[in-house]
Design a protein around this motif. Structure first.
Motif, PDB file in Angstrom:
ATOM      1  N   ARG A  40       0.820  -1.212   0.000  1.00 30.67           N
ATOM      2  CA  ARG A  40       0.000   0.000   0.000  1.00 30.67           C
ATOM      3  C   ARG A  40       0.858   1.269   0.000  1.00 30.67           C
ATOM      4  NH1 ARG A  40      -4.386  -0.401   4.499  1.00 30.67           N
ATOM      5  NH2 ARG A  40      -2.523  -0.236   5.744  1.00 30.67           N
ATOM      6  N   ASP A  41       1.920   1.265   0.783  1.00 37.27           N
ATOM      7  CA  ASP A  41       2.797   2.447   0.871  1.00 37.27           C
ATOM      8  C   ASP A  41       3.746   2.512  -0.320  1.00 37.27           C
ATOM      9  OD1 ASP A  41       1.799   3.210   3.301  1.00 37.27           O
ATOM     10  OD2 ASP A  41       3.537   2.533   4.464  1.00 37.27           O
ATOM     11  N   ARG A  42       4.400   3.662  -0.443  1.00 34.38           N
ATOM     12  CA  ARG A  42       5.618   3.746  -1.252  1.00 34.38           C
ATOM     13  C   ARG A  42       6.776   3.760  -0.265  1.00 34.38           C
ATOM     14  NH1 ARG A  42       4.829   4.119  -6.357  1.00 34.38           N
ATOM     15  NH2 ARG A  42       2.758   4.703  -7.065  1.00 34.38           N
ATOM     16  N   LYS A  51       3.700   5.125   7.202  1.00 26.83           N
ATOM     17  CA  LYS A  51       2.367   4.958   7.804  1.00 26.83           C
ATOM     18  C   LYS A  51       1.916   3.507   7.928  1.00 26.83           C
ATOM     19  CE  LYS A  51      -1.279   8.052   6.918  1.00 26.83           C
ATOM     20  NZ  LYS A  51      -2.003   8.804   5.876  1.00 26.83           N
ATOM     21  N   GLY A  52       2.311   2.674   6.941  1.00 26.07           N
ATOM     22  CA  GLY A  52       1.813   1.297   6.895  1.00 26.07           C
ATOM     23  C   GLY A  52       2.276   0.447   8.069  1.00 26.07           C
ATOM     24  N   VAL A  53       3.307   0.908   8.806  1.00 28.87           N
ATOM     25  CA  VAL A  53       3.802   0.150   9.961  1.00 28.87           C
ATOM     26  C   VAL A  53       3.778   1.092  11.175  1.00 28.87           C
ATOM     27  CG1 VAL A  53       5.615  -1.429  10.784  1.00 28.87           C
ATOM     28  CG2 VAL A  53       5.317  -1.065   8.333  1.00 28.87           C
ATOM     29  N   THR A 118      16.204   0.357  15.137  1.00 25.57           N
ATOM     30  CA  THR A 118      14.849   0.850  14.885  1.00 25.57           C
ATOM     31  C   THR A 118      14.222  -0.006  13.792  1.00 25.57           C
ATOM     32  OG1 THR A 118      15.605   2.438  13.251  1.00 25.57           O
ATOM     33  CG2 THR A 118      15.406   3.226  15.538  1.00 25.57           C
ATOM     34  N   ARG A 119      12.933  -0.031  13.805  1.00 26.33           N
ATOM     35  CA  ARG A 119      12.198  -0.872  12.868  1.00 26.33           C
ATOM     36  C   ARG A 119      12.428  -0.474  11.407  1.00 26.33           C
ATOM     37  NH1 ARG A 119       7.742  -4.387  12.977  1.00 26.33           N
ATOM     38  NH2 ARG A 119       8.004  -5.086  10.841  1.00 26.33           N
ATOM     39  N   PRO A 120      12.458   0.844  11.089  1.00 24.60           N
ATOM     40  CA  PRO A 120      12.729   1.180   9.682  1.00 24.60           C
ATOM     41  C   PRO A 120      14.058   0.613   9.199  1.00 24.60           C
ATOM     42  CG  PRO A 120      11.812   3.083  10.815  1.00 24.60           C
ATOM     43  CD  PRO A 120      12.077   2.047  11.876  1.00 24.60           C
ATOM     44  N   SER A 189      -5.176  -6.843   8.787  1.00 32.21           N
ATOM     45  CA  SER A 189      -5.584  -7.748   7.693  1.00 32.21           C
ATOM     46  C   SER A 189      -7.101  -7.803   7.519  1.00 32.21           C
ATOM     47  CB  SER A 189      -5.072  -9.163   8.005  1.00 32.21           C
ATOM     48  OG  SER A 189      -5.749 -10.108   7.201  1.00 32.21           O
ATOM     49  N   ARG A 190      -7.522  -7.763   6.241  1.00 28.78           N
ATOM     50  CA  ARG A 190      -8.969  -7.820   5.972  1.00 28.78           C
ATOM     51  C   ARG A 190      -9.398  -9.198   5.460  1.00 28.78           C
ATOM     52  NH1 ARG A 190      -9.346  -2.614   2.432  1.00 28.78           N
ATOM     53  NH2 ARG A 190      -7.204  -2.212   3.002  1.00 28.78           N
ATOM     54  N   THR A 191      -8.526 -10.192   5.614  1.00 28.46           N
ATOM     55  CA  THR A 191      -8.883 -11.519   5.104  1.00 28.46           C
ATOM     56  C   THR A 191     -10.187 -12.071   5.694  1.00 28.46           C
ATOM     57  OG1 THR A 191      -6.703 -12.117   4.334  1.00 28.46           O
ATOM     58  CG2 THR A 191      -8.096 -13.925   5.004  1.00 28.46           C
ATOM     59  N   GLY A 333       8.258  -9.007  22.926  1.00 27.67           N
ATOM     60  CA  GLY A 333       9.198  -8.848  21.806  1.00 27.67           C
ATOM     61  C   GLY A 333       9.249 -10.026  20.848  1.00 27.67           C
ATOM     62  N   GLN A 334       8.108 -10.600  20.491  1.00 27.86           N
ATOM     63  CA  GLN A 334       8.124 -11.867  19.747  1.00 27.86           C
ATOM     64  C   GLN A 334       7.722 -11.781  18.273  1.00 27.86           C
ATOM     65  OE1 GLN A 334       5.174 -13.541  22.368  1.00 27.86           O
ATOM     66  NE2 GLN A 334       6.662 -14.920  23.291  1.00 27.86           N
ATOM     67  N   GLY A 335       6.943 -10.751  17.903  1.00 27.96           N
ATOM     68  CA  GLY A 335       6.263 -10.768  16.597  1.00 27.96           C
ATOM     69  C   GLY A 335       7.196 -10.918  15.407  1.00 27.96           C
TER      70      GLY A 335
HETATM   71  C1  LIG Z   1       4.075  -1.325  20.037  1.00 25.29           C
HETATM   72  C2  LIG Z   1       4.650  -2.573  19.427  1.00 25.29           C
HETATM   73  C3  LIG Z   1       5.942  -2.984  19.752  1.00 25.29           C
HETATM   74  C4  LIG Z   1       6.447  -4.172  19.213  1.00 25.29           C
HETATM   75  N1  LIG Z   1       7.686  -4.610  19.608  1.00 25.29           N
HETATM   76  C5  LIG Z   1       8.180  -5.765  19.095  1.00 25.29           C
HETATM   77  C6  LIG Z   1       9.470  -6.237  19.473  1.00 25.29           C
HETATM   78  O1  LIG Z   1      10.154  -5.693  20.328  1.00 25.29           O
HETATM   79  N2  LIG Z   1       9.929  -7.380  18.869  1.00 25.29           N
HETATM   80  C7  LIG Z   1       9.190  -8.052  17.946  1.00 25.29           C
HETATM   81  O2  LIG Z   1       9.659  -9.077  17.435  1.00 25.29           O
HETATM   82  N3  LIG Z   1       7.960  -7.640  17.585  1.00 25.29           N
HETATM   83  C8  LIG Z   1       7.442  -6.514  18.139  1.00 25.29           C
HETATM   84  N4  LIG Z   1       6.203  -6.087  17.748  1.00 25.29           N
HETATM   85  C9  LIG Z   1       5.453  -6.867  16.751  1.00 25.29           C
HETATM   86  C10 LIG Z   1       5.860  -6.472  15.326  1.00 25.29           C
HETATM   87  O3  LIG Z   1       5.659  -5.107  15.130  1.00 25.29           O
HETATM   88  C11 LIG Z   1       5.029  -7.281  14.333  1.00 25.29           C
HETATM   89  O4  LIG Z   1       4.994  -8.629  14.709  1.00 25.29           O
HETATM   90  C12 LIG Z   1       5.594  -7.180  12.911  1.00 25.29           C
HETATM   91  O5  LIG Z   1       5.558  -5.875  12.455  1.00 25.29           O
HETATM   92  C13 LIG Z   1       4.782  -8.063  11.972  1.00 25.29           C
HETATM   93  O6  LIG Z   1       5.235  -7.852  10.654  1.00 25.29           O
HETATM   94  P1  LIG Z   1       4.185  -7.902   9.433  1.00 25.29           P
HETATM   95  O7  LIG Z   1       5.007  -7.749   8.228  1.00 25.29           O
HETATM   96  O8  LIG Z   1       3.297  -9.062   9.638  1.00 25.29           O
HETATM   97  O9  LIG Z   1       3.266  -6.619   9.631  1.00 25.29           O
HETATM   98  P2  LIG Z   1       3.644  -5.093   9.439  1.00 25.29           P
HETATM   99  O10 LIG Z   1       5.040  -4.867   9.851  1.00 25.29           O
HETATM  100  O11 LIG Z   1       2.582  -4.319  10.156  1.00 25.29           O
HETATM  101  O12 LIG Z   1       3.558  -4.843   7.879  1.00 25.29           O
HETATM  102  C14 LIG Z   1       2.334  -4.911   7.170  1.00 25.29           C
HETATM  103  C15 LIG Z   1       2.562  -4.357   5.766  1.00 25.29           C
HETATM  104  O13 LIG Z   1       1.410  -4.573   4.978  1.00 25.29           O
HETATM  105  C16 LIG Z   1       1.055  -3.381   4.292  1.00 25.29           C
HETATM  106  N5  LIG Z   1      -0.406  -3.438   4.057  1.00 25.29           N
HETATM  107  C17 LIG Z   1      -1.378  -3.463   4.999  1.00 25.29           C
HETATM  108  N6  LIG Z   1      -2.585  -3.597   4.422  1.00 25.29           N
HETATM  109  C18 LIG Z   1      -2.366  -3.675   3.081  1.00 25.29           C
HETATM  110  C19 LIG Z   1      -3.230  -3.829   1.946  1.00 25.29           C
HETATM  111  N7  LIG Z   1      -4.563  -3.941   2.080  1.00 25.29           N
HETATM  112  N8  LIG Z   1      -2.664  -3.855   0.725  1.00 25.29           N
HETATM  113  C20 LIG Z   1      -1.315  -3.733   0.556  1.00 25.29           C
HETATM  114  N9  LIG Z   1      -0.467  -3.594   1.596  1.00 25.29           N
HETATM  115  C21 LIG Z   1      -0.990  -3.567   2.833  1.00 25.29           C
HETATM  116  C22 LIG Z   1       1.515  -2.273   5.215  1.00 25.29           C
HETATM  117  O14 LIG Z   1       1.688  -1.045   4.535  1.00 25.29           O
HETATM  118  C23 LIG Z   1       2.826  -2.873   5.727  1.00 25.29           C
HETATM  119  O15 LIG Z   1       3.893  -2.610   4.857  1.00 25.29           O
HETATM  120  C24 LIG Z   1       5.660  -4.923  18.304  1.00 25.29           C
HETATM  121  C25 LIG Z   1       4.363  -4.516  17.980  1.00 25.29           C
HETATM  122  C26 LIG Z   1       3.853  -3.361  18.546  1.00 25.29           C
HETATM  123  C27 LIG Z   1       2.434  -2.971  18.229  1.00 25.29           C
END
Ligand SMILES: Cc1cc2nc3c(=O)[nH]c(=O)nc-3n(C[C@H](O)[C@H](O)[C@H](O)COP(=O)(O)OP(=O)(O)OC[C@H]3O[C@@H](n4cnc5c(N)ncnc54)[C@H](O)[C@@H]3O)c2cc1C
Length: 466
Positions: A40-42, A51-53, A118-120, A189-191, A333-335
């Motif tokens: 969704r993002d650039r 914004k997407g994260v 950092t996450r980025p 997720s909207r699945t 810290g698991q996700g």
């Molecule tokens: C406050 C906080 C702190 C955290 N701390 C930790 C930590 O210390 N250690 C750890 O391991 N985990 C941590 N987590 C968990 C971690 O952030 C997530 O587990 C991880 O980001 C999951 O990755 P993901 O790619 O599934 O989702 P995301 O990182 O959220 O990425 C989702 C992506 O999908 C895109 N997207 C969404 N909807 C659509 C759509 N309809 N069409 C196209 N693109 C779409 C978004 O733009 C994004 O790029 C934390 C979470 C939170 C909320």
């Protein structure tokens, strides 16, 4: 991949080009003809917030179990993260931890570490690595930035692709046919809705919500520090903090509290919250250090699992991974580690299976879900007492016994190397919870007297963060 002759076969579409989406691409490389990532993002040119994260402003540590999986999938990726500035903190040597029973002992154990940046930076490093591997692979990978997935194609029994809408002016829609759609779109997720639109029942959902809220702020320390700090919540003070280095000499302070103790985001409120933890070492640091960014809050921290792996949970042609299937209370810290472990599981299934075959998606869903089982069990086990605080029926005997054993075990882990090692094996995701019931651990937990941890943080022992 065609399992008969090792030739890549089939087209995959990945929804979401975040961490799990990119790891899924890594898992599919050389096993499928094409992968199209719909994001969704650039992506920004530099590794900065997008914004997407939205959670990416908060501290994100990466545990041993995730590190092993990442290395299995993308050998050398950990070194690339460290080259990008990530810090490695060995546990318990490089983290001063105050458990409810007192401070943990600090020593070199050599079993577990967390990688912190950092996450980025984390996401950009993994993305660059996956796309570099893709360029050398037999799989053609395309990333559609600024494109939003808006629905699934197909019917109740088989998903055959994805509907995508451009976020540019005109918002043109197109269809992407696919043999396999991997939903890695994160917590939003909207699945479930898309499955209902195809005439299929959405998955059963389990939620355990301890009602925790987060605040995170970045600081630049005035004086060098040789260890992170974790102050865990306890019944008389259900608030905690983590203080941890990231790249560029900065540190992140994350505050967390249950309902009624949510951390504020204004500067004075952040300092007051830290002071309320009654931990002068941390308080004095935070007071002296320069805040280099505003404080940001985050509220939705529930453990939420959609049971796509249950029989009939997914139609053919669809797999749901990482946060799109399961989120954890972030305090553990698991996700991200589970995202890496699930991607390794997906790779293992796709390397022996035929993604066009009936039942492939269900097998992949089972394998990827299983990769998150330990994280789920530990997170909901620890959170249930808080989540249940306002329920009307008191906990039954099995739950009271579990809570009692776990309390004793956590207290012993703070002072006992054998129990501490087992406890870390679970919390760093390299062993299943059965490890906590092994005779050595159970006997030490049950028979040795309950003793408090250290009275203060073991700050004077040498450590080498980084
Ligand atoms: C406050 C906080 C702190 C955290 N701390 C930790 C930590 O210390 N250690 C750890 O391991 N985990 C941590 N987590 C968990 C971690 O952030 C997530 O587990 C991880 O980001 C999951 O990755 P993901 O790619 O599934 O989702 P995301 O990182 O959220 O990425 C989702 C992506 O999908 C895109 N997207 C969404 N909807 C659509 C759509 N309809 N069409 C196209 N693109 C779409 C978004 O733009 C994004 O790029 C934390 C979470 C939170 C909320």
């Amino acid at each position: 991949m065609d399992p008969r002759n090792g030739v890549p076969v089939g087209d995959a579409v990945v929804v979401g080009g975040g961490l799990a989406g990119m790891l899924a691409v890594g898992a599919l490389l050389d096993h499928v003809d094409t992968v199209t990532v719909v994001e969704r993002d650039r992506y920004p040119a530099e590794p900065v917030f997008r914004k997407g994260v939205p959670q990416s402003r908060h501290l994100h540590v990466f545990l041993t179990g995730g590190q092993h999986a990442l290395e299995a999938l993308l050998p050398g990726a950990l070194a690339e993260l460290e080259a990008a500035g990530a810090r490695r903190l060995e546990a318990p040597r490089d983290f001063l931890t105050r458990a409810p029973s007192g401070w943990n002992r600090r020593y070199h154990e050599g079993r577990h570490s967390m990688v912190s940046c950092t996450r980025p930076v984390f996401d950009a490093t993994v993305r660059a690595r996956v796309l570099a591997d893709a360029a050398k692979s037999r799989t053609r990978v395309a990333v559609l930035e600024g494109s939003e997935a808006v629905g699934l194609l197909g019917g109740a029994d088989r998903v055959t692709g994805l509907r995508v809408r451009s976020r540019d002016a005109g918002r043109a829609e197109r269809e992407l046919p696919a043999d396999l759609v991997v939903d890695a779109s994160g917590r939003g997720s909207r699945t479930p809705r898309w499955l209902a639109e195809l005439g299929r029942r959405p998955p059963r959902e389990e939620v355990v919500d301890a009602g925790i809220a987060y605040t995170t702020q970045m600081f630049r320390p005035a004086a060098p520090l040789d260890a992170g700090v974790a102050v865990q919540a306890r019944p008389d003070c259900p608030r905690g903090a983590v203080w941890c280095p990231v790249e560029d000499g900065n540190w992140l302070l994350t505050l967390a509290g249950v309902r009624g103790h949510h951390p504020p985001t204004d500067p004075a409120g952040v300092l007051d919250f830290v002071a309320s933890l009654d931990e002068p070492h941390l308080r004095d640091h935070v007071r002296a250090d320069e805040a280099v960014a505003p404080a940001y809050g985050f509220r939705d921290t529930s453990n939420r699992r959609r049971r796509y792996e249950a029989p009939g949970g997914v139609p053919d042609g669809l797999v749901v991974v990482s946060d799109a299937a399961c989120t954890f209370n972030p305090i553990y810290g698991q996700g991200m580690s589970v995202a890496a472990m699930s991607a390794r599981a997906l790779r293992d299934v796709v390397s022996i299976g035929d993604l066009q075959a009936p039942g492939f998606a269900a097998a992949a869903q089972t394998a990827t879900a299983r990769a998150g089982d330990t994280a789920w069990l530990t997170a909901v086990g620890a959170d249930r007492p808080y989540a249940a605080a306002d329920r009307t029926t008191p906990p039954g005997l099995p739950e009271r016994l579990r809570t009692w054993y776990f309390d004793r075990l956590v207290a012993r882990a703070a002072i006992d190397r054998t129990v501490g090692a087992a406890f870390r094996d679970i919390t760093f995701l390299t062993a299943t919870p059965n490890r906590l019931l092994s005779p050595a651990v159970a006997l030490r937990t049950l028979l040795l007297p309950r003793r408090p941890g250290l009275a203060g943080p073991p700050i004077h022992q040498r450590s080498t963060v980084g």
